[in-house]
Design an enzyme around this catalytic site. Sequence first.
Site, PDB file in Angstrom:
ATOM      1  N   ARG A  71      14.890  18.427 -27.081  1.00 60.15           N
ATOM      2  CA  ARG A  71      15.766  17.255 -27.058  1.00 60.15           C
ATOM      3  C   ARG A  71      17.036  17.693 -27.778  1.00 60.15           C
ATOM      4  O   ARG A  71      16.978  18.277 -28.855  1.00 60.15           O
ATOM      5  CB  ARG A  71      15.117  16.076 -27.767  1.00 60.15           C
ATOM      6  CG  ARG A  71      13.752  15.706 -27.156  1.00 60.15           C
ATOM      7  CD  ARG A  71      13.312  14.331 -27.541  1.00 60.15           C
ATOM      8  NE  ARG A  71      11.942  14.073 -27.114  1.00 60.15           N
ATOM      9  CZ  ARG A  71      11.593  13.647 -25.905  1.00 60.15           C
ATOM     10  NH1 ARG A  71      12.513  13.422 -24.990  1.00 60.15           N
ATOM     11  NH2 ARG A  71      10.322  13.420 -25.602  1.00 60.15           N
ATOM     12  N   GLY A 101      13.852  13.633 -17.604  1.00 57.26           N
ATOM     13  CA  GLY A 101      13.792  12.178 -17.476  1.00 57.26           C
ATOM     14  C   GLY A 101      15.115  11.499 -17.759  1.00 57.26           C
ATOM     15  O   GLY A 101      16.186  12.111 -17.594  1.00 57.26           O
ATOM     16  N   ASP A 126       6.782   9.145 -18.440  1.00 57.39           N
ATOM     17  CA  ASP A 126       7.022   7.714 -18.678  1.00 57.39           C
ATOM     18  C   ASP A 126       7.243   6.936 -17.372  1.00 57.39           C
ATOM     19  O   ASP A 126       7.064   5.729 -17.318  1.00 57.39           O
ATOM     20  CB  ASP A 126       8.239   7.513 -19.586  1.00 57.39           C
ATOM     21  CG  ASP A 126       8.075   8.175 -20.938  1.00 57.39           C
ATOM     22  OD1 ASP A 126       6.927   8.474 -21.308  1.00 57.39           O
ATOM     23  OD2 ASP A 126       9.098   8.408 -21.608  1.00 57.39           O
ATOM     24  N   GLU A 186     -10.061  -4.079 -20.618  1.00 61.52           N
ATOM     25  CA  GLU A 186     -10.269  -5.519 -20.851  1.00 61.52           C
ATOM     26  C   GLU A 186      -8.955  -6.218 -21.182  1.00 61.52           C
ATOM     27  O   GLU A 186      -8.754  -7.374 -20.833  1.00 61.52           O
ATOM     28  CB  GLU A 186     -11.281  -5.724 -21.987  1.00 61.52           C
ATOM     29  CG  GLU A 186     -12.729  -5.723 -21.511  1.00 61.52           C
ATOM     30  CD  GLU A 186     -13.229  -4.376 -21.035  1.00 61.52           C
ATOM     31  OE1 GLU A 186     -13.021  -3.379 -21.745  1.00 61.52           O
ATOM     32  OE2 GLU A 186     -13.834  -4.316 -19.944  1.00 61.52           O
ATOM     33  N   GLN A 254      -1.536  13.674 -23.222  1.00 63.68           N
ATOM     34  CA  GLN A 254      -1.113  13.083 -21.944  1.00 63.68           C
ATOM     35  C   GLN A 254      -0.031  13.899 -21.252  1.00 63.68           C
ATOM     36  O   GLN A 254       0.215  13.767 -20.071  1.00 63.68           O
ATOM     37  CB  GLN A 254      -0.550  11.671 -22.168  1.00 63.68           C
ATOM     38  CG  GLN A 254      -1.576  10.700 -22.677  1.00 63.68           C
ATOM     39  CD  GLN A 254      -0.934   9.496 -23.348  1.00 63.68           C
ATOM     40  OE1 GLN A 254      -0.750   8.464 -22.727  1.00 63.68           O
ATOM     41  NE2 GLN A 254      -0.588   9.613 -24.610  1.00 63.68           N
TER      42      GLN A 254
HETATM   43  O1  F6P Z   1       9.334  10.830 -22.754  1.00 70.12           O
HETATM   44  C1  F6P Z   1       8.061  11.385 -22.806  1.00 70.12           C
HETATM   45  C2  F6P Z   1       7.397  11.062 -24.113  1.00 70.12           C
HETATM   46  O2  F6P Z   1       6.118  11.678 -24.127  1.00 70.12           O
HETATM   47  C3  F6P Z   1       7.257   9.574 -24.441  1.00 70.12           C
HETATM   48  O3  F6P Z   1       6.197   8.964 -23.755  1.00 70.12           O
HETATM   49  C4  F6P Z   1       7.072   9.615 -25.922  1.00 70.12           C
HETATM   50  O4  F6P Z   1       7.465   8.405 -26.522  1.00 70.12           O
HETATM   51  C5  F6P Z   1       7.978  10.743 -26.332  1.00 70.12           C
HETATM   52  O5  F6P Z   1       8.137  11.570 -25.196  1.00 70.12           O
HETATM   53  C6  F6P Z   1       7.464  11.577 -27.458  1.00 70.12           C
HETATM   54  O6  F6P Z   1       8.448  12.491 -27.777  1.00 70.12           O
HETATM   55  P1  F6P Z   1       8.219  13.793 -28.635  1.00 70.12           P
HETATM   56  O7  F6P Z   1       7.348  14.731 -27.835  1.00 70.12           O
HETATM   57  O8  F6P Z   1       9.582  14.338 -28.819  1.00 70.12           O
HETATM   58  O9  F6P Z   1       7.529  13.369 -29.867  1.00 70.12           O
END
Ligand code: F6P
Length: 322
Positions: A71, A101, A126, A186, A254
């Site tokens: 990032r 993204g 996401d 649920e 995930q």
């Molecule tokens: O944008 C993908 C994502 O996995 C989000 O679902 C999550 O909030 C964020 O990135 C987590 O970011 P990082 O891997 O920088 O902690």
Amino acid sequence: MRIAILTSGGDAPGMNAAIRAVVRAGSQRNWDVVGVLEGFRGLMAGDFQPLDSRAVGGIMQLGGTMLRSARAPEFSGAVGQEAALQQLAQRNIDGLVVVGGNGSQRGSLALSRLGFPVVGLASTIDNDLWGVDVSLGVDTALNVVLESLDRIRSTASSHGRIFLVEVMGRDCGYLALNAGIAGGAEIIAIPETDSDELDLMVELRDAFDRKGYAVGVVAEGWRGGAAGLARAFAEAQLDDNAPRVRLTILGHVQRGGTPTYADRMLGTRLGAAAVACLAHGEHGVLLGSHEGRLRALTLEQVGSRQKDLDAELLLIAQTLRD
Ligand code: F6P
């Protein structure tokens, strides 16, 4: 022609398939393809690496991205963007493919507005990119969440417990809603519906009383997330026999691991289509899957627009409760 490719933001399973396809489709046209390491950070710093067809062999089945990702908030400013343009000019690069993204595609838009040819590929677990049905990585992430929910359900039912499972998605409830429906949750708590905390607690307890166990799915973007709901549940002490809530935050599992067939195919199709776009002089676009086919939206169109969740699915989530 000489093109560059980078992967940016949160990694997504299938990014390697996209890199491989861009390199191989570019090589077919006798283009030079250069990989940029660590997304926009590497673009500003000039961390480039020539890639040929062989260099991208054996990566299709790997999660993550061979180019690594990062990032890079500095890229949102003029200084960072100017540095990137200089690096691209020094290496005579004619076009850039950005796999990422929302945040990453805002970077694509910035470069495109400055006149550089960019093609974005929709990639984020996401699934919050406007105009794109399914982004790269979503299928794998959904299947990981589903498998986890199935596993948690079996231990929840054996012990007669309540579990709250937190699912990623930043501000978007797509993963939680879809996995929650397919996993028979649920309750499903997502930011889009902003369900009332007390209602959710009552529903969870009712389900527990009926079935003897319960599994709730909470999007990380829902108020205080699963931990907040678990805390509220514990503090509410609905009655003396109130069961304790177990918490599972799925987190980065995930995003990692082997991409599914669907993500390998989507990455491959997106990568090949990016090269075709650049060959035809089409840029300033985001490529993504829409109703089973790839389509190009202009980066301007996508901008910072918010994607809505499928209203039909929101209704289904309500309807299927027993
Ligand atoms: O944008 C993908 C994502 O996995 C989000 O679902 C999550 O909030 C964020 O990135 C987590 O970011 P990082 O891997 O920088 O902690």
